[in-house]
Design an enzyme around this catalytic site. Structure first.
Site, PDB file in Angstrom:
ATOM      1  N   ASP A  82      68.499  56.884  10.920  1.00  0.00           N
ATOM      2  CA  ASP A  82      67.776  57.103  12.176  1.00  0.00           C
ATOM      3  C   ASP A  82      66.959  55.887  12.602  1.00  0.00           C
ATOM      4  OD1 ASP A  82      68.800  59.625  12.441  1.00  0.00           O
ATOM      5  OD2 ASP A  82      67.037  60.663  11.661  1.00  0.00           O
ATOM      6  N   ASP A  84      63.993  54.844  13.230  1.00  0.00           N
ATOM      7  CA  ASP A  84      62.539  54.906  13.106  1.00  0.00           C
ATOM      8  C   ASP A  84      62.132  54.369  11.745  1.00  0.00           C
ATOM      9  OD1 ASP A  84      63.339  56.918  11.386  1.00  0.00           O
ATOM     10  OD2 ASP A  84      62.518  58.569  12.587  1.00  0.00           O
ATOM     11  N   GLU A  86      61.190  55.871   9.019  1.00  0.00           N
ATOM     12  CA  GLU A  86      61.807  56.579   7.898  1.00  0.00           C
ATOM     13  C   GLU A  86      63.268  56.146   7.741  1.00  0.00           C
ATOM     14  OE1 GLU A  86      60.238  58.662   4.945  1.00  0.00           O
ATOM     15  OE2 GLU A  86      59.183  58.505   6.843  1.00  0.00           O
ATOM     16  N   TYR A 298      67.261  60.436  20.796  1.00  0.00           N
ATOM     17  CA  TYR A 298      66.510  60.627  19.550  1.00  0.00           C
ATOM     18  C   TYR A 298      65.195  61.352  19.819  1.00  0.00           C
ATOM     19  CZ  TYR A 298      64.823  59.660  14.865  1.00  0.00           C
ATOM     20  OH  TYR A 298      64.368  59.784  13.580  1.00  0.00           O
ATOM     21  N   ARG A 300      62.418  61.842  17.927  1.00  0.00           N
ATOM     22  CA  ARG A 300      61.116  61.427  17.373  1.00  0.00           C
ATOM     23  C   ARG A 300      60.671  60.166  18.114  1.00  0.00           C
ATOM     24  NH1 ARG A 300      63.810  63.197  12.667  1.00  0.00           N
ATOM     25  NH2 ARG A 300      62.867  65.105  11.854  1.00  0.00           N
TER      26      ARG A 300
END
Length: 690
Positions: A82, A84, A86, A298, A300
């Site tokens: 992803d 981001d 994380e 996405y 987030r």
């Protein structure tokens, strides 16, 4: 054999992407993180620059071995977790485990899972962004240092299974502070006077405003009586009529936080449920002949930015569907908050050409509801403002002034598609006034004085708490849902009528943390810490320095708490009844989900039962037992007979004591977004609750 190996996080995402890339690519899923800090120990070397000790997560070994086999056979490995912090950390861990050079062009990111976005991302691979990785590591290590130092003290001094965390402790503090405000609140009396006026065949309402010069607040009945006594007959002169045209602009496209808030308000979704369904829509849904398609960008993000291509597509759709006059002529200007990370776009549909009605056959009920919310919010954000005609009229009788207001939608604009919800039923009420001219007279039909009392501040709903945390700069989009989950799972708060109430256990933990770790629950300190972690992500600060500045003082607090905190004994309260199994007195105990009844003879007798609260209604099924309020395993309130299991009567709706006036059957309270309504369980009888 595929030439290229692409590693993503989820199988659904892998399936969608593999279809776009073709036969030369094999796409596999890591199922999230493969490495993390160990659960059994701190896993952070505080004496050696906070060096983390990463291990393969239990159960992930076979997945890692399979990925390693595929990586050896591939010419090149692409890490496509992803987009981001994380995801960057997952890519970095994978690179280390697979022997991929982190400085090579191995990382691909995309904000939406569409054919064009995927192909474009593979044209522009990049090295792993170590600032993003360091930011994730800093957060993970900081949370571990806080949790694994405070929690053992709470276990030893209060109760096993407790925990404290950087964001959850502030969230708990906000809930407890609000409860204290409510308990300390002293209501103040105030009055209103509403009059119904008549002009021709039209009736309209006006409310007391003040005297001829200024606004006057009514504090008691004496003032009301004086005003009513001072009226000279029933005729009022129209002293002033003000007509204005007002524009109402659409809400911006969703961020993670605003999506969670609006889904709570309009769909009754918990934050975790919203994120779970949004993840499904992002990763890909099978849409007929199109195959697997990512339906939203996405999820987030704290940015409201929208790609130019998406704006152009929306413009074309709006003009074709609604007409040119519904197009926005200018975009609503937005000033990004200091902590906004603008790496991603807002949450929007990947194509407005997939309207909710067309997607209905392919989506579950909840998927469709959330997709519809996202689609409508985005389309509305690209539309023209609504235009409202507003009228304000002041009516004079001697020195007494009443005021009437009305508004009428002149041009729907974006409101044709979507209107943002509001907390606590504060939606605007539109009313139309009859034509009123300055100098003319109207008569009142009736006067309705009412006594009111000021209300305490409302308890936090999930939506309100998410908004408050965001406004204070506490946590980030990805942390809100798990934070709210944690404070409930630990038994620190319960949800009643969708509002958070702190438990006795929550109060005890908060008091202990407040006394010995004041920085952890200090809003400004936590927000500043969040800002510094963002500066690590931006490459402005080194993560080790940020952690070190925090830990030097924190370590002293830990030592002090361990030595000085007195053991808190949570005493069992007598329940006032005996155990039906052994005859020993029953007591109230404090558990993970709040209080419950247990036998004082434990461990010899392990009898427990839920606390049942009578509601004063005879069971409509057996006619002998009493209906009691109970909690399900998911802490949802329901109603059942106290003679269970002999009588199996249960209801999600609260029965009331009087029978249906039409058929004599059971009446229940039905809750909805519009409020509470009483209705019969057998016939069509209904009545609104005033």
């Amino acid at each position: 054999m595929a030439d290229f190996l692409v590693i993503v996080e989820s199988p659904a995402k892998a399936k969608t992407i593999e279809r776009y890339l073709g036969k030369k690519y094999k796409v596999t899923a890591s199922l999230g993180h493969l490495r993390d800090l160990p659960r059994s120990q701190m896993g952070v070397d505080t004496e050696n620059n906070y060096e983390p000790k990463y291990i393969t997560i239990r159960g992930k070994g076979p997945i890692l071995q399979e990925i390693k086999k595929d990586a050896k056979k591939a010419k090149k490995v692409y890490l496509a977790a992803d987009p981001d912090r994380e995801g960057e950390a997952i890519a970095w861990h994978l690179a280390h485990q697979l022997g991929v050079d982190t400085e090579s062009e191995c990382r691909v990111v995309f904000n939406e899972i569409t054919k064009d976005a995927i192909k474009e991302s593979f044209k522009n691979p990049r090295p792993i962004d170590m600032d993003l990785v360091d930011s994730q590591q800093a957060r993970r290590i900081l949370d571990r240092l806080v949790g694994y130092n405070i929690s053992p003290i709470l276990w030893k001094k209060v109760k096993k299974g407790l925990s404290a965390g950087r964001v959850q402790s502030v969230a708990l503090r906000l809930i407890i502070d609000r409860e204290n405000e409510i308990n300390a609140f002293e209501p103040e009396e105030y009055w209103s006077i509403t009059s119904t006026f008549k002009k021709g065949k039209n009736e309209f309402e006006a409310v007391f405003y003040g005297d001829a010069k200024k606004k006057v607040k009514l504090s008691n009945k004496k003032q009301v009586d004086e005003i009513l006594d001072s009226l000279e007959g029933d005729s009022f002169e129209i002293a002033e009529v003000v007509k204005r045209e007002r524009k109402r602009t659409p809400a911006l496209p969703f961020t993670t936080s605003s999506l969670q808030q609006e889904a709570a308000r309009k769909l009754n979704f918990r934050a975790r449920k919203t994120m779970m369904i949004a993840q499904q829509l992002y990763e890909g849904i099978t849409i007929g002949k199109e195959g697997d398609v990512g339906l939203i960008t996405y999820m987030r993000t704290d940015s409201t930015r929208v790609a130019d291509s998406a704006k152009e597509e929306a413009k074309s759709f709006i003009e074709t569907t609604y007409g040119k006059e519904f197009l926005a002529t200018t975009q609503k200007a937005t000033k990004a908050k200091a902590q906004t990370q603008d790496a991603h776009e807002a949450v929007r549909p990947t194509s407005v050409m997939r309207p909710p009605a067309a997607m209905k056959p392919y989506l579950s009920r909840d998927q469709l509801r959330l997709y519809k919310l996202i689609w409508e919010r985005f389309v509305a954000s690209q539309m023209a403002p609504a235009v409202l005609d507003t009228v304000r009229a002041d009516l004079l009788n001697g020195d007494v002034r009443f005021r009437a207001t009305g508004s009428q939608v002149k041009f729907e604009g974006f409101m044709k598609v979507y209107v943002e919800g509001k907390d606590d039923k504060t939606e605007e009420k539109d009313g139309i006034l009859p034509p009123l001219e300055k100098g003319e007279h109207v008569k009142y039909e009736k006067v309705d004085p009412k006594q009111h009392f000021t209300q305490p501040p409302p308890r936090y709903t999930e939506a309100r708490l998410v908004r408050t945390l965001e406004e204070l700069g506490i946590g980030r989009p990805s942390t809100f849902a798990p934070t709210l989950d944690t404070i409930q799972k630990r038994g620190y708060v319960t949800l009643d009528a969708k509002r958070f109430i702190p438990t006795e256990l929550g109060g005890i933990v908060h008091q202990a943390v407040n006394e010995y770790f004041p920085d952890i629950i200090d809003v400004e300190f936590t927000a500043q810490m969040e800002k510094e972690l963002d500066e690590v992500e931006e490459g402005k600060k080194k993560w080790i320095k940020v952690i070190d500045n925090f830990y030097k003082d924190f370590e002293k607090h830990v030592e002090h708490a361990d030595a000085e905190m007195e053991k808190i004994e949570i005493k069992d309260e007598p329940a006032g009844e005996d155990c039906e199994k052994c005859g020993e007195p029953m007591v109230y105990k404090l558990g993970r989900y709040g209080k419950f009844m247990a036998c004082s003879g434990f461990p010899d007798c392990r009898n427990t039962k839920a606390i049942m609260k009578p509601i004063g209604v005879t069971c409509p099924k057996c006619k002998e037992g009493q209906v009691v309020e109970r909690k399900s395993k998911t802490r949802r309130t329901f109603f059942g007979c106290d003679q269970y299991p002999e009588c199996d009567y249960v209801s999600w709706d609260k029965p009331i004591a009087r029978p249906c006036p039409k058929c004599d059957n059971t009446l229940v309270e039905k809750k909805s977004k519009k409020g509470v309504r009483i209705q019969c369980t057998e016939c069509e009888y209904k009545e609104d609750v005033q």
